[in-house]
Design a protein around this motif. Structure first.
Motif: not given
Length: 431
Positions: A108-110, A112-116, A143-149
């Motif tokens: 989520q921190a990453e 938030d960076m994109h959102r900013g 894909g098989q990655g786990t992404w927050a978005g």
């Protein structure tokens, strides 16, 4: 092994004079030459080694607005339009595809960076948008990655670095530009405090204006003239795969890998979370200017001291016009790819998208970028040297904006209205 650049027939002879002399045969200098030639202004490009032999052919080929500094987005938007028309302009397919670029976030921190960043460019009418994890899977399946978005810009694109600069050079020569390879410029010829020519290893060429587009070598060239340009080197290692089906057209950047499709059907891949930072004497001289950036990026840098430090020390920082210059001693900067980073990139990618396990690594290489303290280039006049204009310090972002950057440099050099506001790129912002 360096990427193979599409060859360009060039002149064997150094002209005695011209109107504009360009130092550096990378994509920015060649674009400027094309713009000048299209406007009917005589121009000569002088390249110490071979055209596009350094970062112009070694970059990833991304053409993006997403993630750029807010001040740099207008230039990137103009570049989009110019890339879209480049094939018709030069009469060749340079691999430009407006297929979109996606950045992924694991936390989520990453996000938030994109959102900013997205909030900071709300007024610029971009088509960037945030993605949920299911939307990531829909756009780039299997894909098989786990992404927050993630964040996605459909209008971003890509082109082929080994084709683009060469196609621009060929078009420039058809319009009357002269390009000379294997001809290093040692220094400037001055009269009455004004630039009047270029002193090269083959003799002097008179000119009315000079554009310095020397990439990572611009700092050393200017230093010999008593002018400071704060840039430090970072080295990016990359690989390309054999052709691979099933992965679509969108370029993807994750925290620890990136990939984008190539015109030949393979993919260019990097360990996006790691760059080599070979220490040099310049780190001691100007490193303090980079502290704010260093605090943010320290986890991405593989800092080391080795032969690069010694090689840098062996190159002169002061010389006169009769002496062999550093640019004759190193015709092409050709760092070896970091095998560990290349392997990391492939391993990380295969874990996220197992389809890449079917692709063979066809080649790996590295390129040295010239990084400014704020990661923005310098484009504009050098006030201490009337007649000298600078276009360098692109900080690894220059390929995407090169068509607009070259045009902006020409506008400033010729006194025409600039295609974008040039204030963010002034050299004096560092003083």
């Amino acid at each position: 092994m360096a990427p193979v650049v599409s060859p360009v027939p060039t002149s064997e002879d150094l002209p005695s004079s011209t109107v504009v002399g360009i130092i550096g045969g990378g994509i920015v200098g060649l674009t400027a030459a094309l713009v000048l030639a299209e406007r009917g202004i005589p121009v000569v490009v002088l390249e110490k080694g071979r055209l596009a032999g350094e970062q112009s052919s070694r970059n990833l080929g991304w053409i993006r607005k997403m993630g750029r500094s807010v001040a740099d987005v207008p230039l990137a938007c103009v570049a989009d339009r110019l890339w879209a028309g480049l094939a018709a302009r030069v009469g060749e397919d340079v691999g430009y595809r407006q297929a979109g670029i996606m950045y992924l976030a694991r936390t989520q921190a990453e996000m938030d960076m994109h959102r900013g960043w997205l909030d900071s460019v709300r007024d610029l009418s971009l088509d960037s948008r945030l993605l949920t994890a299911p939307q990531v899977d829909m756009l780039v399946p299997h894909g098989q990655g786990t992404w927050a978005g993630g964040i996605y810009t459909p209008s971003d694109g890509r082109a082929e670095p080994t084709r683009a600069a060469s196609a621009i050079a060929r078009a420039a020569t058809r319009h009357g530009a002269i390009i000379v390879e294997q001809c290093a410029v040692r220094t400037l010829s001055m009269e009455g405090g004004q630039v009047k020519g270029l002193v090269t290893e083959r003799g002097e060429m008179r000119c009315e204006q000079v554009l310095l587009a020397g990439g990572l070598w611009s700092r050393r060239f200017l230093g010999n003239l008593g002018i400071g340009l704060p840039t430090l080197p970072l080295v990016c290692s990359a690989l390309r795969t054999s052709p691979l089906d099933g992965m679509g057209e969108i370029a993807v950047g994750a925290p620890d890998f990136s990939f984008r499709k190539r015109l030949d059907g393979g993919y260019t891949i990097t360990q996006r979370g790691a760059l080599d930072a070979p220490l040099t004497l310049d780190h001691l001289r100007i490193g303090m200017r980079y502290l704010p950036t260093l605090r943010q990026q320290i986890g991405n840098l593989r800092i080391g001291i080795g032969r690069e430090f010694v090689e840098d020390l062996m190159l002169a920082r002061r010389w006169d016009k009769a002496a062999v210059s550093p640019f004759e001693r190193v015709r092409v900067k050709d760092p070896a790819a970091n095998a560990a980073l290349v392997a990391e990139a492939m391993d990380n990618l295969v874990r996220a998208w197992p389809t890449f396990g079917n692709a063979a690594v066809a080649q790996s290489w590295a390129g040295t970028m010239d990084i400014t303290p704020d990661s923005l280039p310098v484009i504009g006049a050098v006030t201490k040297m009337p007649g000298l204009t600078l276009a360098s310090g692109f900080s690894g972002h220059g390929f995407g904006t090169s068509l607009a950057a070259g045009a902006l440099a020409v506008d400033l050099l010729t006194g025409q209205a600039p295609i974008v506001e040039a204030t963010p790129y002034r050299l004096d912002r560092f003083t």
